[in-house]
Design a protein around this motif. Structure first.
Motif, short mmCIF file in Angstrom:
data_model
loop_
_atom_site.label_atom_id
_atom_site.label_comp_id
_atom_site.label_asym_id
_atom_site.label_seq_id
_atom_site.Cartn_x
_atom_site.Cartn_y
_atom_site.Cartn_z
N GLY A 1 -18.21 26.52 20.67
CA GLY A 1 -18.20 25.26 19.93
C GLY A 1 -19.38 25.12 19.01
O GLY A 1 -19.83 26.10 18.41
N GLY A 2 -19.91 23.91 18.89
CA GLY A 2 -21.04 23.67 18.00
C GLY A 2 -20.90 22.35 17.28
O GLY A 2 -20.56 21.33 17.88
N VAL A 3 -21.12 22.39 15.96
CA VAL A 3 -21.19 21.18 15.15
C VAL A 3 -19.78 20.65 14.86
O VAL A 3 -18.92 21.39 14.36
N LEU A 4 -19.54 19.38 15.16
CA LEU A 4 -18.23 18.77 14.96
C LEU A 4 -17.78 18.87 13.50
O LEU A 4 -16.64 19.23 13.21
N GLN A 5 -18.69 18.55 12.57
CA GLN A 5 -18.32 18.58 11.15
C GLN A 5 -17.93 19.99 10.69
O GLN A 5 -17.10 20.14 9.79
N ALA A 6 -18.53 21.01 11.31
CA ALA A 6 -18.17 22.38 10.95
C ALA A 6 -16.75 22.70 11.40
O ALA A 6 -16.01 23.40 10.69
N ALA A 7 -16.36 22.21 12.55
CA ALA A 7 -14.99 22.40 13.02
C ALA A 7 -14.00 21.74 12.08
O ALA A 7 -12.95 22.30 11.75
N VAL A 8 -14.33 20.55 11.62
CA VAL A 8 -13.48 19.84 10.66
C VAL A 8 -13.35 20.65 9.38
O VAL A 8 -12.25 20.79 8.82
N ALA A 9 -14.46 21.22 8.90
CA ALA A 9 -14.44 22.00 7.66
C ALA A 9 -13.58 23.24 7.80
O ALA A 9 -12.85 23.62 6.86
N VAL A 10 -13.61 23.90 8.95
CA VAL A 10 -12.80 25.10 9.16
C VAL A 10 -11.32 24.74 9.23
O VAL A 10 -10.48 25.41 8.61
N ALA A 11 -10.96 23.69 9.96
CA ALA A 11 -9.56 23.27 10.00
C ALA A 11 -9.06 22.90 8.60
O ALA A 11 -7.91 23.18 8.24
N ASP A 12 -9.94 22.30 7.81
CA ASP A 12 -9.58 21.86 6.46
C ASP A 12 -9.25 23.03 5.55
O ASP A 12 -8.53 22.88 4.57
N VAL A 13 -9.77 24.22 5.88
CA VAL A 13 -9.47 25.42 5.09
C VAL A 13 -7.98 25.72 5.09
O VAL A 13 -7.43 26.23 4.12
N PHE A 14 -7.30 25.35 6.18
CA PHE A 14 -5.89 25.73 6.35
C PHE A 14 -4.93 24.55 6.22
O PHE A 14 -3.71 24.76 6.23
N LEU A 15 -5.45 23.33 6.11
CA LEU A 15 -4.59 22.14 6.07
C LEU A 15 -4.68 21.45 4.72
O LEU A 15 -5.77 21.30 4.17
N GLU A 16 -3.55 21.01 4.20
CA GLU A 16 -3.51 20.31 2.91
C GLU A 16 -3.63 18.80 3.07
O GLU A 16 -3.72 18.07 2.09
N GLY A 17 -3.63 18.31 4.27
CA GLY A 17 -3.73 16.87 4.51
C GLY A 17 -3.50 16.57 5.97
O GLY A 17 -3.26 17.46 6.79
N GLY A 18 -3.58 15.29 6.30
CA GLY A 18 -3.31 14.87 7.67
C GLY A 18 -4.56 14.83 8.51
O GLY A 18 -5.62 15.32 8.15
N LEU A 19 -4.41 14.26 9.68
CA LEU A 19 -5.51 14.07 10.61
C LEU A 19 -5.92 15.39 11.25
O LEU A 19 -5.07 16.22 11.60
N ILE A 20 -7.23 15.59 11.40
CA ILE A 20 -7.76 16.77 12.08
C ILE A 20 -8.20 16.41 13.50
O ILE A 20 -7.81 17.05 14.47
N VAL A 21 -9.00 15.36 13.62
CA VAL A 21 -9.51 14.95 14.92
C VAL A 21 -10.01 13.52 14.80
O VAL A 21 -10.40 13.07 13.72
N TYR A 22 -9.98 12.79 15.92
CA TYR A 22 -10.64 11.49 15.95
C TYR A 22 -11.37 11.34 17.28
O TYR A 22 -11.04 12.01 18.27
N THR A 23 -12.38 10.48 17.29
CA THR A 23 -13.19 10.28 18.49
C THR A 23 -13.16 8.82 18.90
O THR A 23 -13.02 7.92 18.06
#
Length: 430
Positions: free
Chosen positions: A245-267
């Protein structure tokens, strides 16, 4: 006995007064009762705490100063909440910052507490630990001459880190084995380049993310662009195995590489500022490339965020074994004395509202780790088996090494086979 009790009572009152003065005014009750409601201070427990403090001061076999006792009390408060909350002294606070930034001195493992035992979550790629063969779920019994039985997680990490070039011996108990063994390692500067990439075959890329650091999203984008220089990608394997794991924002950035829209994660947490939501942007590096994501029991936290988002949005096929199941978010809180708190403040949820805490991500296709063994019985002789055969111009010399690698890593080989099958189906649908 009477004099000792009077002394204890006086000391207890002094400590209780100090504790009350240290609390913000908003926390003080209008009235103090022996049995206090939830929003009032529990006077009886504060008195008990002060009495325990004084008894340790007077009767413990060795003299302990007030600062040490109070610091230990703070550590205890946090460690009893959950395995990931901790009080960080100056060195531990600095060590955590170094890990996030991607450079520190150590042996290269991510550890946690499992049933009170110091356990390796994953060795970091190309570090002393991974080269020595340490494995996820190995238990560390000793660090040099220090038993890990009573060490906090942060104390253990501090012991394992040190000057590059210095040696450290860890005693390992491996699951399924009866006897422990020692492994001596030489500490290095651990520069954790979190992304590695290569082409497994023409058109089929491999993207390994070992952990999530501040620049991991940028590195993933760059890696995809490099692989596309030789032509468009027909498929991509995203390897998140043993990623702690690691930095939450980094995970969001990596998922965003493959997604054109929509929710990634919420807390969701108790305080308003812990309730966050992250969605994908329209700028996407690889929106249409067939994707297989590899996970296992060492895939935790931010790695599970990425896998969960891609699974819920049906963007890729998740393959491997169940992930670790760390679905909590820790906030790093600096203190005025240069130290800090690592405090669990929220739980994260996948786009479909799944909490991964203690459950993990279940793969779409379960494939356990193993290797392919080729038997000679019944195997037909082929041209390529003949000594001195002519090499095809389309068969580079490194192809044999790649084939052997796929045999060694059964999950990776199956992921590549699945990508090829997806491409066959895609061509038939056109």
């Amino acid at each position: 006995m009477f004099l000792r009790s009077v002394g204890l009572l006086t000391a207890s009152r002094r400590l209780m007064a100090a504790l009350l003065l240290a609390l913000p005014l908003a926390a003080l009750p209008m009235t103090v009762k022996a049995t206090a409601p939830a929003d009032e201070l529990p006077l009886e427990e504060i008195q008990t705490f002060a009495e325990v403090f004084e008894r340790i001061k007077r009767a413990y076999v060795e003299e302990v100063d007030d600062r040490t006792l109070l610091r230990n009390a703070m550590r205890g408060m946090l460690s009893e909440l959950d395995p990931h909350s901790a009080y960080l002294d100056r060195d531990e606070f600095q060590s955590l910052r170094e890990t996030t930034e991607g450079q520190f001195g150590g042996i290269g493992i991510e550890v946690g507490l499992e049933n009170g035992r110091l356990t390796i979550i994953t060795p970091i790629d190309d570090t002393p630990a991974s080269r020595a063969g340490l494995q996820a779920r190995d238990t560390i019994l000793n660090i040099d001459d220090t038993s890990t039985e009573r060490l906090s997680l942060q104390e253990a990490v501090s012991l394992m880190r040190g000057a590059p070039g210095s040696e450290i011996t860890v005693t390992i108990l491996r699951s399924g084995e009866e006897s422990a063994f020692d492994v001596t390692l030489t500490r290095e500067i651990i520069r954790t380049e979190s992304v590695r990439s290569e082409l497994l075959e023409t058109g089929y890329g491999y993207l390994r993310v070992s952990q999530f650091q501040n620049r991991t999203g940028e590195q993933v984008n760059s890696a995809i662009r490099r692989m596309e220089r030789d032509g468009p990608l027909d498929g991509l394997i995203l390897d998140l195995r043993n990623n702690p794991g690691g930095v939450l924002q980094a995970a969001v950035a990596v998922a965003d590489v493959f997604l054109e829209g929509g929710l990634i994660v919420y807390t969701e947490g108790r305080l308003p500022d812990t309730e966050m939501s992250f969605s994908a942007s329209r700028e996407t590096a690889a929106p249409d490339v067939p994707l297989v994501v590899l996970i296992n029991g060492g895939s935790a936290s931010a790695a599970e965020i990425v896998a969960g988002a891609l699974q819920d949005q049906r963007r890729g096929v998740i393959m491997g074994t169940d992930s670790f199941g760390k679905g909590s978010v820790q906030q790093i809180m600096p203190l005025g004395n240069g130290e800090g708190l690592k405090l669990t403040t929220a739980l994260y949820y996948t786009p479909n509202g799944r909490s991964i805490q203690a459950l993990g991500i279940e793969p779409d296709v379960e494939v356990v780790r193993g290797r392919v063994e080729v038997t000679e019985t019944g195997r037909q002789l082929r041209e390529a088996d003949l000594e001195g055969h002519l090499r095809s111009r389309d068969d580079p010399r490194d192809r044999q090494a790649m084939t052997e690698r796929l045999r060694e890593d059964y999950q990776l080989g199956e992921a590549l086979n699945l990508l090829k099958a997806l491409n066959v189906l895609d061509r038939r649908d056109r």
